[in-house]
Design an enzyme around this catalytic site. Structure first.
Site, PDB file in Angstrom:
ATOM      1  N   ASP A  57      45.231  -4.673  -6.964  1.00 50.36           N
ATOM      2  CA  ASP A  57      45.422  -3.135  -7.118  1.00 50.36           C
ATOM      3  C   ASP A  57      45.877  -3.053  -8.511  1.00 50.36           C
ATOM      4  O   ASP A  57      46.609  -3.513  -8.636  1.00 50.36           O
ATOM      5  CB  ASP A  57      46.649  -3.275  -6.098  1.00 50.36           C
ATOM      6  CG  ASP A  57      47.210  -2.052  -6.040  1.00 50.36           C
ATOM      7  OD1 ASP A  57      46.370  -0.889  -4.805  1.00 50.36           O
ATOM      8  OD2 ASP A  57      47.371  -1.152  -6.945  1.00 50.36           O
ATOM      9  N   ILE A  58      46.148  -1.448  -8.930  1.00 48.83           N
ATOM     10  CA  ILE A  58      45.935  -1.019 -10.556  1.00 48.83           C
ATOM     11  C   ILE A  58      47.653  -1.451  -9.929  1.00 48.83           C
ATOM     12  O   ILE A  58      48.150  -0.899 -11.955  1.00 48.83           O
ATOM     13  CB  ILE A  58      45.156  -0.013 -10.861  1.00 48.83           C
ATOM     14  CG1 ILE A  58      45.084   0.252 -12.084  1.00 48.83           C
ATOM     15  CG2 ILE A  58      46.446   1.279 -10.182  1.00 48.83           C
ATOM     16  CD1 ILE A  58      44.163   1.614 -12.573  1.00 48.83           C
ATOM     17  N   ASN A  88      46.688   2.253   5.282  1.00 43.78           N
ATOM     18  CA  ASN A  88      47.406   3.470   5.494  1.00 43.78           C
ATOM     19  C   ASN A  88      46.210   4.040   5.895  1.00 43.78           C
ATOM     20  O   ASN A  88      45.060   4.052   5.806  1.00 43.78           O
ATOM     21  CB  ASN A  88      47.889   3.466   4.455  1.00 43.78           C
ATOM     22  CG  ASN A  88      49.273   2.879   3.672  1.00 43.78           C
ATOM     23  OD1 ASN A  88      50.050   2.401   4.671  1.00 43.78           O
ATOM     24  ND2 ASN A  88      49.168   2.720   2.899  1.00 43.78           N
ATOM     25  N   GLU A 121      46.126   7.412   0.086  1.00 51.62           N
ATOM     26  CA  GLU A 121      45.712   8.780  -0.944  1.00 51.62           C
ATOM     27  C   GLU A 121      44.411   8.405  -1.278  1.00 51.62           C
ATOM     28  O   GLU A 121      43.868   9.338  -1.512  1.00 51.62           O
ATOM     29  CB  GLU A 121      46.680   7.643  -1.880  1.00 51.62           C
ATOM     30  CG  GLU A 121      48.307   8.160  -1.462  1.00 51.62           C
ATOM     31  CD  GLU A 121      48.757   8.458  -2.309  1.00 51.62           C
ATOM     32  OE1 GLU A 121      48.881   7.996  -3.809  1.00 51.62           O
ATOM     33  OE2 GLU A 121      50.053   8.754  -2.601  1.00 51.62           O
ATOM     34  N   VAL A 122      43.861   7.213  -1.209  1.00 51.16           N
ATOM     35  CA  VAL A 122      42.324   7.063  -1.052  1.00 51.16           C
ATOM     36  C   VAL A 122      41.803   7.456  -0.232  1.00 51.16           C
ATOM     37  O   VAL A 122      41.408   6.416   0.636  1.00 51.16           O
ATOM     38  CB  VAL A 122      41.712   5.133  -2.291  1.00 51.16           C
ATOM     39  CG1 VAL A 122      40.494   6.172  -2.373  1.00 51.16           C
ATOM     40  CG2 VAL A 122      42.871   6.005  -3.285  1.00 51.16           C
ATOM     41  N   HIS A 130      40.390   1.202   3.041  1.00 46.56           N
ATOM     42  CA  HIS A 130      40.960  -0.472   1.891  1.00 46.56           C
ATOM     43  C   HIS A 130      41.868  -1.292   3.097  1.00 46.56           C
ATOM     44  O   HIS A 130      42.957  -0.037   3.307  1.00 46.56           O
ATOM     45  CB  HIS A 130      41.573  -0.024   0.830  1.00 46.56           C
ATOM     46  CG  HIS A 130      42.047   1.257   0.518  1.00 46.56           C
ATOM     47  ND1 HIS A 130      42.209   2.571   1.139  1.00 46.56           N
ATOM     48  CD2 HIS A 130      43.761   1.449   0.219  1.00 46.56           C
ATOM     49  CE1 HIS A 130      43.229   3.244   0.610  1.00 46.56           C
ATOM     50  NE2 HIS A 130      44.045   2.316   0.434  1.00 46.56           N
ATOM     51  N   HIS A 161      45.503  -3.586   2.210  1.00 51.18           N
ATOM     52  CA  HIS A 161      46.161  -3.984   1.450  1.00 51.18           C
ATOM     53  C   HIS A 161      46.372  -5.690   1.678  1.00 51.18           C
ATOM     54  O   HIS A 161      46.797  -5.912   2.679  1.00 51.18           O
ATOM     55  CB  HIS A 161      47.598  -3.332   0.847  1.00 51.18           C
ATOM     56  CG  HIS A 161      47.544  -2.295   0.831  1.00 51.18           C
ATOM     57  ND1 HIS A 161      47.936  -1.796  -0.387  1.00 51.18           N
ATOM     58  CD2 HIS A 161      46.992  -1.024   0.998  1.00 51.18           C
ATOM     59  CE1 HIS A 161      47.737  -0.321  -1.068  1.00 51.18           C
ATOM     60  NE2 HIS A 161      47.411   0.616  -0.070  1.00 51.18           N
TER      61      HIS A 161
HETATM   62  P1  AMP Z   1      46.995   4.320  -0.423  1.00 50.39           P
HETATM   63  O1  AMP Z   1      48.066   4.676  -0.472  1.00 50.39           O
HETATM   64  O2  AMP Z   1      46.572   2.922   0.759  1.00 50.39           O
HETATM   65  O3  AMP Z   1      45.246   4.727   0.131  1.00 50.39           O
HETATM   66  O4  AMP Z   1      46.694   2.938  -1.992  1.00 50.39           O
HETATM   67  C1  AMP Z   1      45.675   3.646  -3.099  1.00 50.39           C
HETATM   68  C2  AMP Z   1      46.076   2.000  -3.441  1.00 50.39           C
HETATM   69  O5  AMP Z   1      44.958   2.952  -4.748  1.00 50.39           O
HETATM   70  C3  AMP Z   1      47.005   2.348  -4.744  1.00 50.39           C
HETATM   71  O6  AMP Z   1      48.106   1.274  -4.016  1.00 50.39           O
HETATM   72  C4  AMP Z   1      46.801   2.233  -6.515  1.00 50.39           C
HETATM   73  O7  AMP Z   1      47.753   2.007  -6.531  1.00 50.39           O
HETATM   74  C5  AMP Z   1      45.093   1.953  -5.970  1.00 50.39           C
HETATM   75  N1  AMP Z   1      44.665   2.580  -7.058  1.00 50.39           N
HETATM   76  C6  AMP Z   1      44.444   3.341  -7.696  1.00 50.39           C
HETATM   77  N2  AMP Z   1      43.606   3.409  -8.247  1.00 50.39           N
HETATM   78  C7  AMP Z   1      42.867   2.261  -8.099  1.00 50.39           C
HETATM   79  C8  AMP Z   1      41.968   1.677  -9.139  1.00 50.39           C
HETATM   80  N3  AMP Z   1      41.442   2.143 -10.397  1.00 50.39           N
HETATM   81  N4  AMP Z   1      41.682   0.360  -9.433  1.00 50.39           N
HETATM   82  C9  AMP Z   1      43.146  -0.477  -8.399  1.00 50.39           C
HETATM   83  N5  AMP Z   1      43.488   0.286  -7.440  1.00 50.39           N
HETATM   84  C10 AMP Z   1      44.057   1.533  -7.537  1.00 50.39           C
END
Ligand code: AMP
Length: 125
Positions: A39-40, A97, A105-106, A110, A112
Site C-alpha cells: 500500500d502506498i 472495504n 475508495e478504489v 482489494h 488489505h
Molecule cells: P480503500 O479505502 O479500501 O479503497 O483503500 C484504497 C487503498 O489504496 C488505500 O489504502 C491507499 O493508500 C491505496 N492506494 C491508492 N493508490 C495506490 C497506489 N498507487 N499504490 C498502492 N496503494 C495505493
C-alpha cells in the site's frame, strides 16, 4: 471519496492501471489470478493490497460473478502472501472495504493485509 460498489467496472481506476503496467507498484507476489503490492500509505509495518486480476468492482461483484478458479486463486494468493511475510504465527488482519459505508475508495476489489504489530480493536471507534 467512497465509491458506489454497484456501479459498472471503470477500467481507468488506479488498480486497473497498475495491472496494465501503466503505473508502478511495489509488487510482492503475482500469479495468474492475483497481484499483491505494498500500500502506498501503509497503516502497519506490513500493509499489502491483494487484488484479483479480473475486472471486479468489489467483494460483492467478485463473489457474484467470478469463476471458481478465480475465487480459489485469489483466496490462495492472500494466504500465500501472509505466509511469505511470516504473519501466520503472530497473526494478522484482512480487510475489504465495500461501498460507501465500508469507505471503499478504489473501485477494483482489494483486500488489505495488515501485520507486523498488535493491531488493536477491530474497528476505530
Ligand atoms: P480503500 O479505502 O479500501 O479503497 O483503500 C484504497 C487503498 O489504496 C488505500 O489504502 C491507499 O493508500 C491505496 N492506494 C491508492 N493508490 C495506490 C497506489 N498507487 N499504490 C498502492 N496503494 C495505493
Amino acid at each position: 471519496m467512497p465509491i458506489d460498489a454497484t456501479a459498472a467496472y471503470d477500467d481507468s481506476n488506479i488498480f486497473a492501471r497498475i495491472l496494465r503496467g501503466e503505473i508502478s507498484a511495489k509488487a510482492v507476489y503475482e500469479d495468474d489470478f492475483a497481484l499483491a503490492f505494498h500500500d502506498i500509505a501503509p497503516r502497519a509495518p506490513v500493509h499489502v493490497l491483494v487484488i484479483p486480476k479480473g475486472a471486479y468492482v468489489s467483494w460483492d461483484d467478485f463473489s457474484a460473478r467470478a469463476g471458481d478458479a478465480e475465487i480459489a486463486g485469489f483466496i490462495r494468493a492472500i494466504g500465500h502472501v501472509a505466509r511469505v511475510h511470516r504473519l501466520v504465527e503472530p497473526g494478522y488482519r484482512l480487510l475489504a472495504n465495500i461501498g460507501p459505508d465500508g469507505g471503499q475508495e478504489v473501485p477494483h476489489l482489494h483486500v488489505h493485509l495488515f501485520g507486523g504489530r498488535p493491531l488493536g480493536p477491530m474497528l476505530a471507534e
